[in-house]
Design an enzyme around this catalytic site. Sequence first.
Site, mmCIF file in Angstrom:
data_model
loop_
_atom_site.group_PDB
_atom_site.id
_atom_site.type_symbol
_atom_site.label_atom_id
_atom_site.label_comp_id
_atom_site.label_asym_id
_atom_site.label_seq_id
_atom_site.Cartn_x
_atom_site.Cartn_y
_atom_site.Cartn_z
ATOM 1 N N TYR A 94 15.461 9.259 0.550
ATOM 2 C CA TYR A 94 14.624 8.070 0.792
ATOM 3 C C TYR A 94 14.423 7.306 -0.527
ATOM 4 O O TYR A 94 14.064 7.906 -1.552
ATOM 5 C CB TYR A 94 13.265 8.473 1.384
ATOM 6 C CG TYR A 94 12.320 7.292 1.449
ATOM 7 C CD1 TYR A 94 12.526 6.272 2.380
ATOM 8 C CD2 TYR A 94 11.261 7.163 0.561
ATOM 9 C CE1 TYR A 94 11.698 5.161 2.416
ATOM 10 C CE2 TYR A 94 10.419 6.062 0.592
ATOM 11 C CZ TYR A 94 10.644 5.060 1.515
ATOM 12 O OH TYR A 94 9.830 3.960 1.536
ATOM 13 N N GLY B 53 12.292 5.513 -2.031
ATOM 14 C CA GLY B 53 11.099 5.672 -2.860
ATOM 15 C C GLY B 53 11.130 6.963 -3.671
ATOM 16 O O GLY B 53 10.434 7.107 -4.682
ATOM 17 N N HIS C 26 2.360 -3.357 -9.679
ATOM 18 C CA HIS C 26 2.919 -3.248 -8.324
ATOM 19 C C HIS C 26 2.646 -4.580 -7.629
ATOM 20 O O HIS C 26 1.802 -4.671 -6.747
ATOM 21 C CB HIS C 26 2.215 -2.079 -7.624
ATOM 22 C CG HIS C 26 2.844 -1.658 -6.334
ATOM 23 N ND1 HIS C 26 2.175 -0.924 -5.382
ATOM 24 C CD2 HIS C 26 4.084 -1.850 -5.827
ATOM 25 C CE1 HIS C 26 2.960 -0.687 -4.360
ATOM 26 N NE2 HIS C 26 4.129 -1.239 -4.602
ATOM 27 N N SER D 34 -0.151 -0.828 0.597
ATOM 28 C CA SER D 34 0.785 -1.091 1.693
ATOM 29 C C SER D 34 0.023 -1.420 2.977
ATOM 30 O O SER D 34 -1.090 -0.945 3.195
ATOM 31 C CB SER D 34 1.769 0.060 1.879
ATOM 32 O OG SER D 34 1.075 1.214 2.212
ATOM 33 N N CYS E 124 -1.312 -4.341 3.709
ATOM 34 C CA CYS E 124 -2.464 -5.226 3.485
ATOM 35 C C CYS E 124 -2.038 -6.683 3.309
ATOM 36 O O CYS E 124 -2.826 -7.508 2.850
ATOM 37 C CB CYS E 124 -3.258 -4.778 2.269
ATOM 38 S SG CYS E 124 -4.143 -3.233 2.521
ATOM 39 N N SER F 21 3.890 -10.489 3.382
ATOM 40 C CA SER F 21 3.692 -11.722 4.154
ATOM 41 C C SER F 21 3.042 -12.806 3.305
ATOM 42 O O SER F 21 3.251 -13.997 3.564
ATOM 43 C CB SER F 21 2.892 -11.448 5.426
ATOM 44 O OG SER F 21 1.670 -10.844 5.111
ATOM 45 N N ASN G 73 8.564 3.543 9.147
ATOM 46 C CA ASN G 73 8.864 3.125 7.766
ATOM 47 C C ASN G 73 10.364 2.815 7.594
ATOM 48 O O ASN G 73 10.888 2.838 6.489
ATOM 49 C CB ASN G 73 8.419 4.218 6.783
ATOM 50 C CG ASN G 73 8.382 3.728 5.336
ATOM 51 O OD1 ASN G 73 8.122 2.547 5.085
ATOM 52 N ND2 ASN G 73 8.638 4.613 4.388
ATOM 53 N N ALA G 74 11.053 2.529 8.701
ATOM 54 C CA ALA G 74 12.461 2.122 8.604
ATOM 55 C C ALA G 74 12.534 0.846 7.770
ATOM 56 O O ALA G 74 11.590 0.058 7.743
ATOM 57 C CB ALA G 74 13.045 1.885 9.988
#
Length: 620
Positions: free
Chosen positions: A215, A217, A243, A266, A268, A272, A383-384
């Site tokens: 993964y 991360g 971050h 994450s 929040c 977007s 979390n894809a």
Amino acid sequence: MKTRISKPDQSKLEALNNPKVMHVVKQAIELMKPNEVMVFDDSPADIARVRQLAIERGEEKKLALEGHTVHYDSYHDQARDKGHTATLLPAGETLSRGLNVVERESGLEEIFEFMDGVMRGKTMVVRFFCLGPTDSRFSISALQITDSFYVAHSEDMLYRQGYEQFKRLEDKDDFFYFWHSAGELDENNTTKNIAQRRIYVDPLENRVLSVNNQYAGNSLACKKLALRLAIYRANHQDWLTEHMFISAFYPPDQSRKTYFAGAYPSACGKTSTAMLPGATIVGDDIAYLRAGEGGEMRGVNIERGVFGIIRDVNPDDDPMIFQALHTPQELIFSNVLVNGGKPYWLGMGDEGEVPDSGHNHAGAWERGDLDGAGKEIPLAHPNARYTLRIRDLENADENLNNPDGVPISGIFYGGRDSDTNVPMAESLSWEHGVFMGATIESETTSATLGATGQRKSSPMANMDFVIVPLARYLRNHLKFGRRLKKTPRVFATNYFLKNQAGKYLNEIMDKKAWVLWAEGRVHGDFEAIATPIGYLPLYEDLKSLFDHAFENRDYTQEEYVEQFSLRIGKYLEKFQRMETLYKQEPDMPEEFWSELKRQREGLEKLREKFGKDVISPVEL
Ligand code: SPV
Ligand code: MN
């Protein structure tokens, strides 16, 4: 058995004329014992070969659209493994709350044992990247050694090429280096020995050791692992590693362009906000910030791509990304459902079209399948992700690769909180802004494990990565801002405020109006209401911004009053939580406590003056 390395590949290493690189590669070979070593430079042919090998070796599969591939991580390797990620420090050194430290010598011994011979029968890939734009005072060179072509391929998309930059290194020892092995793979080409997954960050040696994972991360050290090393470095020098996204926003008359950076835990609203319609994007995840020639704050995106959550990317909520994911261009999907060469994910907006079977992160999948723990396996992992290059987005900013970065005029700190913070408030000073960042909280959602609605403190949304004591990190922020001649304005945002009945007080896209207000404040366009917790917008200004931003949205005074009323009791509770938490941190900067005191006393005075707990902005 002797490790094979071709003559041309050997020459590529030698051409760097860098004894430390040679040493690091040699050590890695001796420990991990690969069958062969391949060295890649910045040439288009080499880069194409990495992608080709990721497909040939089965780590990625081609999808129907040109350029698209899919990659799977092990079923139990679908997110950052905080429990097995640790910082290696000499005995006795500790970090702030919740951060894992492993005593350096024993940690090295343990992970070297897991890495011993782990590349037998495999190919070791040697790659060179640059964190930040190349040829820039922001750049940090990075040497990646891995046995995963998926890792090598996605780092190509996410980071700038660094081979030529390595040749030019003035201080030949000055680079980060990473050893990674996915470990033994199963029939789906995913990591088998998850129980021996370890990710150790070794700041004293500027390196990261990571084993038995895929993964991103955990495996792509250029991402969250180098973030930790860079935080360590920045906090021993005089700059910031954050971050944060970086994007440019434009006022209603489009007369100017203003860059903001923003940190959000994450889920929040970080991506977007960065991708708001009309904005142009420099980066969505990690920024290096330094003082510019004119005393302004300047920032770069250390990446050049996006490793984004694909869940809920649909034509209504995320039109830009949705479009990009349907364009034939280089793209990696990870942990999605694939059927007939087409990828499917949760919340893609066309649920009727989603097939009842296919291949996903659990292998062959049918709707209703249960996992080993008896839990129903969703069609794709929540979390894809997708991996793409920013330059392939329509809203890519023109300064994406500017070596001098972009001037940052404002900073957003976002949280998720249903009952306390107003949707947007501007700090009264830099010190107050640092306090705002330090006191970010986010409520857990159903997307995370554990109970929902629990508040989690996440200073600057950076808590997982701050591998220096928190007090030192906050002091560095304070000092950094004071050194600037043009200090950015700081804004605390909260897109998740609810009323007593539990209904959200905002619509999803309302953030556009808040952001435009902040943009205007930077340029002195709007008056504001001074309160102890910061400057609040005036109704008339928001009304006109709403009128500009939305066709059919009548922003009423009632909405405004409900959203921007000061919930004094709730703020005081928050300050109490922060006091309890930060009292445990040794050596906290005095400014933190004076900001807390100032706001607390100010709110108490207001409560006395008005004789009530909730005060409308129109009364202030
Ligand atoms: C995040 O979780 O903050 C991410 C994705 O940006 S990763 O850190 O790679 O898991
Ligand atoms: Mn992130």
